[in-house]
Design a protein around this motif. Sequence first.
Motif, PDB file in Angstrom:
ATOM      1  N   GLU A 102       0.806  -1.214   0.000  1.00 10.46           N
ATOM      2  CA  GLU A 102       0.000   0.000   0.000  1.00 10.46           C
ATOM      3  C   GLU A 102       0.846   1.274   0.000  1.00 10.46           C
ATOM      4  OE1 GLU A 102       0.672  -1.048   4.289  1.00 10.46           O
ATOM      5  OE2 GLU A 102       0.263  -2.164   2.492  1.00 10.46           O
ATOM      6  N   VAL A 103       2.139   1.148   0.335  1.00  4.68           N
ATOM      7  CA  VAL A 103       3.005   2.325   0.378  1.00  4.68           C
ATOM      8  C   VAL A 103       3.403   2.698  -1.039  1.00  4.68           C
ATOM      9  CG1 VAL A 103       5.241   3.212   1.151  1.00  4.68           C
ATOM     10  CG2 VAL A 103       3.832   1.861   2.708  1.00  4.68           C
ATOM     11  N   HIS A 104       3.187   3.966  -1.339  1.00  4.87           N
ATOM     12  CA  HIS A 104       3.454   4.487  -2.674  1.00  4.87           C
ATOM     13  C   HIS A 104       4.831   5.164  -2.735  1.00  4.87           C
ATOM     14  CE1 HIS A 104       1.657   5.005  -6.521  1.00  4.87           C
ATOM     15  NE2 HIS A 104       1.816   6.301  -6.518  1.00  4.87           N
ATOM     16  N   ALA A 105       5.221   5.793  -1.632  1.00  2.00           N
ATOM     17  CA  ALA A 105       6.528   6.455  -1.560  1.00  2.00           C
ATOM     18  C   ALA A 105       6.757   6.895  -0.118  1.00  2.00           C
ATOM     19  CB  ALA A 105       6.589   7.657  -2.487  1.00  2.00           C
ATOM     20  N   ILE A 106       8.026   7.136   0.209  1.00  8.94           N
ATOM     21  CA  ILE A 106       8.406   7.647   1.529  1.00  8.94           C
ATOM     22  C   ILE A 106       9.347   8.824   1.296  1.00  8.94           C
ATOM     23  CG2 ILE A 106       9.515   7.145   3.735  1.00  8.94           C
ATOM     24  CD1 ILE A 106       8.933   4.155   3.164  1.00  8.94           C
ATOM     25  N   TRP A 107       9.097   9.910   2.025  1.00  6.15           N
ATOM     26  CA  TRP A 107       9.957  11.085   1.937  1.00  6.15           C
ATOM     27  C   TRP A 107      10.413  11.502   3.319  1.00  6.15           C
ATOM     28  CZ3 TRP A 107       5.097  11.422  -0.614  1.00  6.15           C
ATOM     29  CH2 TRP A 107       5.171  11.320  -1.999  1.00  6.15           C
ATOM     30  N   ILE A 108      11.603  12.059   3.359  1.00  7.73           N
ATOM     31  CA  ILE A 108      12.110  12.702   4.571  1.00  7.73           C
ATOM     32  C   ILE A 108      12.285  14.174   4.220  1.00  7.73           C
ATOM     33  CG2 ILE A 108      13.976  12.808   6.252  1.00  7.73           C
ATOM     34  CD1 ILE A 108      14.581   9.859   5.536  1.00  7.73           C
ATOM     35  N   VAL A 109      11.623  15.022   5.001  1.00  5.08           N
ATOM     36  CA  VAL A 109      11.598  16.461   4.730  1.00  5.08           C
ATOM     37  C   VAL A 109      12.238  17.188   5.911  1.00  5.08           C
ATOM     38  CG1 VAL A 109      10.102  18.438   4.219  1.00  5.08           C
ATOM     39  CG2 VAL A 109       9.447  16.148   3.437  1.00  5.08           C
ATOM     40  N   ASP A 110      13.123  18.140   5.605  1.00  8.07           N
ATOM     41  CA  ASP A 110      13.786  18.869   6.691  1.00  8.07           C
ATOM     42  C   ASP A 110      12.859  19.932   7.283  1.00  8.07           C
ATOM     43  OD1 ASP A 110      13.898  21.183   5.093  1.00  8.07           O
ATOM     44  OD2 ASP A 110      16.020  20.947   4.613  1.00  8.07           O
ATOM     45  N   ASP A 111      13.354  20.628   8.294  1.00 10.00           N
ATOM     46  CA  ASP A 111      12.531  21.613   8.998  1.00 10.00           C
ATOM     47  C   ASP A 111      12.282  22.881   8.175  1.00 10.00           C
ATOM     48  OD1 ASP A 111      15.295  21.847   9.339  1.00 10.00           O
ATOM     49  OD2 ASP A 111      15.100  22.970  11.197  1.00 10.00           O
ATOM     50  N   PHE A 112      12.923  23.020   7.031  1.00  6.51           N
ATOM     51  CA  PHE A 112      12.687  24.158   6.142  1.00  6.51           C
ATOM     52  C   PHE A 112      11.766  23.783   4.972  1.00  6.51           C
ATOM     53  CE2 PHE A 112      16.816  25.026   8.117  1.00  6.51           C
ATOM     54  CZ  PHE A 112      16.494  26.198   8.768  1.00  6.51           C
ATOM     55  N   GLY A 113      11.259  22.560   4.984  1.00  7.05           N
ATOM     56  CA  GLY A 113      10.315  22.136   3.958  1.00  7.05           C
ATOM     57  C   GLY A 113      10.964  21.616   2.691  1.00  7.05           C
ATOM     58  N   ILE A 114      12.213  21.193   2.760  1.00 13.77           N
ATOM     59  CA  ILE A 114      12.927  20.672   1.592  1.00 13.77           C
ATOM     60  C   ILE A 114      13.016  19.148   1.714  1.00 13.77           C
ATOM     61  CG2 ILE A 114      15.077  20.709   0.261  1.00 13.77           C
ATOM     62  CD1 ILE A 114      13.582  23.385   0.303  1.00 13.77           C
TER      63      ILE A 114
END
Length: 191
Positions: A102-114
Amino acid sequence: MLRRLFGRRGPFVSFLIAAVLIPLLLYGFAAYRDWHHVEGEARLRVQYVRNALAEHALRVFKTHRLVAYAVEDRIRGRSWDEVAKDEELQRFLARVEADFPEVHAIWIVDDFGIVRASSREFPSPPHDVLDRDWFVEARSGNAPVIVSPRRKGRVLQDDFFTLTVRRTGPDGSFQGVVQIAVSPSYFAEFY
């Protein structure tokens, strides 16, 4: 009474009409009662399926929250540059994505939204998500954020909805998010 009902017909005609009409009325009543019973059972089955789907969805999101915490543990104490350059981290994210249909993608986003890392590609293009509602909500609160299904996001060209888990430092400060995109088609196939 039948004479009033059927008029001045002979007793045979009145009897014949009554013999046909009374069983039809009884059959109609029995059919209505059966239909009402079947409808009640169908409503119970629908309620049971709805509850089962809701319980499964809750389990899926609890599992994904645990996955997000595992990803967070893997990057804890590392700089954003180290996270962005870690090819093994991307392979780990890709394996996690592959383990959950069911997982389509995983992202890690920094505290500045990048976006610093992704299960989809290495190196991850630095997409800016600072203006996204889910990012703003995660920045201001501690609870996971679940976004309703959307059509074709900026990066993914498929339908998905997301579970976003806030990363918090030891002092309670906001340190970005781990986001998991979930395919709505998984739940349709499960159903």
